[in-house]
Motif scaffolding. Structure first.
Motif, short mmCIF file in Angstrom:
data_model
loop_
_atom_site.label_atom_id
_atom_site.label_comp_id
_atom_site.label_asym_id
_atom_site.label_seq_id
_atom_site.Cartn_x
_atom_site.Cartn_y
_atom_site.Cartn_z
N TRP A 1 10.85 4.48 13.84
CA TRP A 1 11.61 5.11 14.93
C TRP A 1 11.80 6.59 14.58
O TRP A 1 12.29 6.93 13.51
CB TRP A 1 12.95 4.41 15.06
CG TRP A 1 13.80 4.83 16.23
CD1 TRP A 1 13.90 4.21 17.45
CD2 TRP A 1 14.73 5.92 16.27
NE1 TRP A 1 14.81 4.86 18.24
CE2 TRP A 1 15.33 5.91 17.55
CE3 TRP A 1 15.10 6.90 15.35
CZ2 TRP A 1 16.29 6.85 17.92
CZ3 TRP A 1 16.05 7.85 15.72
CH2 TRP A 1 16.63 7.82 16.99
N MET A 2 11.38 7.47 15.51
CA MET A 2 11.54 8.91 15.29
C MET A 2 12.06 9.57 16.56
O MET A 2 11.42 9.46 17.62
CB MET A 2 10.22 9.57 14.88
CG MET A 2 9.74 9.21 13.49
SD MET A 2 8.28 10.17 12.98
CE MET A 2 9.03 11.78 12.68
N ASP A 3 13.22 10.17 16.45
CA ASP A 3 13.77 10.99 17.54
C ASP A 3 13.78 10.26 18.88
O ASP A 3 13.46 10.82 19.92
CB ASP A 3 12.98 12.30 17.66
CG ASP A 3 13.03 13.12 16.40
OD1 ASP A 3 14.10 13.19 15.77
OD2 ASP A 3 11.99 13.69 16.02
N GLY A 4 14.12 8.96 18.84
CA GLY A 4 14.32 8.23 20.09
C GLY A 4 13.20 7.32 20.51
O GLY A 4 13.31 6.65 21.55
N ALA A 5 12.10 7.26 19.75
CA ALA A 5 10.97 6.42 20.16
C ALA A 5 10.33 5.77 18.94
O ALA A 5 10.31 6.35 17.84
CB ALA A 5 9.94 7.25 20.92
N LEU A 6 9.76 4.59 19.13
CA LEU A 6 8.98 3.94 18.09
C LEU A 6 7.56 4.52 18.10
O LEU A 6 6.93 4.60 19.15
CB LEU A 6 8.92 2.43 18.33
CG LEU A 6 10.21 1.66 18.09
CD1 LEU A 6 10.11 0.26 18.69
CD2 LEU A 6 10.51 1.57 16.59
N VAL A 7 7.10 4.93 16.95
CA VAL A 7 5.75 5.49 16.84
C VAL A 7 4.98 4.70 15.78
O VAL A 7 5.57 4.15 14.85
CB VAL A 7 5.77 6.99 16.49
CG1 VAL A 7 6.50 7.77 17.55
CG2 VAL A 7 6.40 7.21 15.11
N PRO A 8 3.66 4.60 15.92
CA PRO A 8 2.88 3.91 14.88
C PRO A 8 3.13 4.53 13.51
O PRO A 8 3.26 5.75 13.37
CB PRO A 8 1.42 4.14 15.34
CG PRO A 8 1.52 4.31 16.81
CD PRO A 8 2.81 5.05 17.03
N GLY B 1 0.81 -1.20 0.00
CA GLY B 1 0.00 0.00 0.00
C GLY B 1 0.85 1.25 0.00
O GLY B 1 2.08 1.21 -0.06
N ALA B 2 0.18 2.41 0.05
CA ALA B 2 0.87 3.69 0.06
C ALA B 2 1.80 3.77 1.26
O ALA B 2 1.50 3.25 2.34
CB ALA B 2 -0.14 4.83 0.09
N TYR B 3 2.92 4.47 1.08
CA TYR B 3 3.93 4.48 2.13
C TYR B 3 3.50 5.27 3.37
O TYR B 3 4.13 5.15 4.42
CB TYR B 3 5.25 5.03 1.58
CG TYR B 3 6.03 3.97 0.83
CD1 TYR B 3 6.92 3.12 1.49
CD2 TYR B 3 5.86 3.80 -0.54
CE1 TYR B 3 7.61 2.14 0.82
CE2 TYR B 3 6.56 2.82 -1.23
CZ TYR B 3 7.43 1.99 -0.55
OH TYR B 3 8.12 1.02 -1.23
N ASP B 4 2.45 6.04 3.28
CA ASP B 4 1.98 6.76 4.47
C ASP B 4 0.81 6.05 5.15
O ASP B 4 0.27 6.54 6.14
CB ASP B 4 1.57 8.19 4.12
CG ASP B 4 0.41 8.25 3.13
OD1 ASP B 4 0.09 7.20 2.52
OD2 ASP B 4 -0.17 9.33 2.96
#
Length: 289
Positions: free
Chosen positions: A13-20, A3-6
């Motif tokens: 991982w963003m700025d130190g944390a895993l986010v959905p 599917g679409a990449y978004d």
């Protein structure tokens, strides 16, 4: 994952944390979106192990330094982030994208020293970059754009802005039924494809453009080492476009491309020969060793 990449399941991982995955967003006034203040790495994971992972992490930090945007992480911290992403997404064979950029902040002009440098790592399953060309030989257009002089931009950085002409050239190539495009540099020498280095074979010896105005790819360096281990002579040199008819074989190298044979560049045709097949096999064995 598809599917679409978004719009995918998983974690980034963003700025130190895993986010959905779907929540991994940036503000519309992020400096990188307006001024290309972004650097990145493309890496492949084979059987749970990222090939030359630490070299990629080190190059990301060096790209940030060259772009005057120091990345606030160490190689070890980047390695931990990549491992966390692979584990969270339960991936063993994957493409890994680490990216650093100047985000939104107090500055919104050309200068952005007060804006935080942000970092993210994503990973997904990704097959052959050139599809069937991996076996049959890719067809390349010759780009109208030229790779710039190192005096105009830090060509040793894997920087987003350097890919602007790549996108335009690849779109033009695809419109002609080609897989990719080959660049010359500003001097007229053969340079590289839009996202891969290029190699040629003549009378059993290999010729590849000198990396004095192009990114000295990690895959490129690996392939040169493997060829020399195979007792194949490798010439790193300036190559003129007039030499193309004299080469018998050609292939592209890159993390995404791995080793992809080339069957045609413009009007010039090449064999998918034995040396091309041998180095592709040697590379496949090496990355999975």
């Amino acid at each position: 994952m598809a599917g679409a990449y978004d719009d995918r399941d998983g974690f980034i991982w963003m700025d130190g944390a895993l986010v959905p995955w779907r929540d991994a967003n940036v503000h519309i006034l992020s400096h990188a979106l307006h001024y290309a203040s972004s650097v990145f790495e493309g890496e492949r994971c084979y059987g749970g192990k990222i090939f030359k992972s630490r070299e990629h992490s080190a190059r990301l930090l060096e790209s940030g330094r060259l772009m005057d945007m120091p990345i606030p992480l160490s190689v070890d911290e980047l390695e931990a982030a990549k491992a966390a992403v692979l584990e969270a997404n339960k991936l063993h064979d994957a493409y890994v994208r680490a990216v650093a950029w100047r985000g939104a902040g107090e500055d919104m002009g050309v200068a952005a020293s007060r804006n935080k440098v942000r970092v993210a790592v994503a990973a997904w399953e990704w097959g052959a970059y050139y599809g069937d060309a991996k076996m049959q030989g890719a067809k390349l257009d010759i780009a109208k754009w030229k790779r710039p002089s190192p005096e105009t931009i830090p060509t040793a950085a894997k920087a987003a802005g350097l890919y602007m002409i790549c996108t335009m050239s690849k779109h033009a190539a695809e419109a002609k039924g080609c897989s990719d495009a080959l660049f010359m540099d500003w001097r007229g020498y053969v340079a590289e494809a839009t996202g891969a280095n290029v190699f040629f074979v003549k009378d059993g010896e290999v010729h590849t453009p000198l990396a004095d105005a192009i990114l000295n790819g990690i895959t490129r360096q690996t392939v040169i080492s493997l060829l020399r281990d195979m007792n194949v002579t490798v010439h790193e040199r300036h190559i003129m476009p007039e030499e193309l008819p004299g080469f018998q074989q050609c292939w592209l190298t890159g993390t995404a491309a791995e080793i992809t044979p080339v069957g045609q560049i413009g009007e010039h045709h090449f064999q998918v020969g034995q040396l091309t097949r041998d180095i592709a096999s040697a590379y496949e064995a090496h990355v999975r060793a």
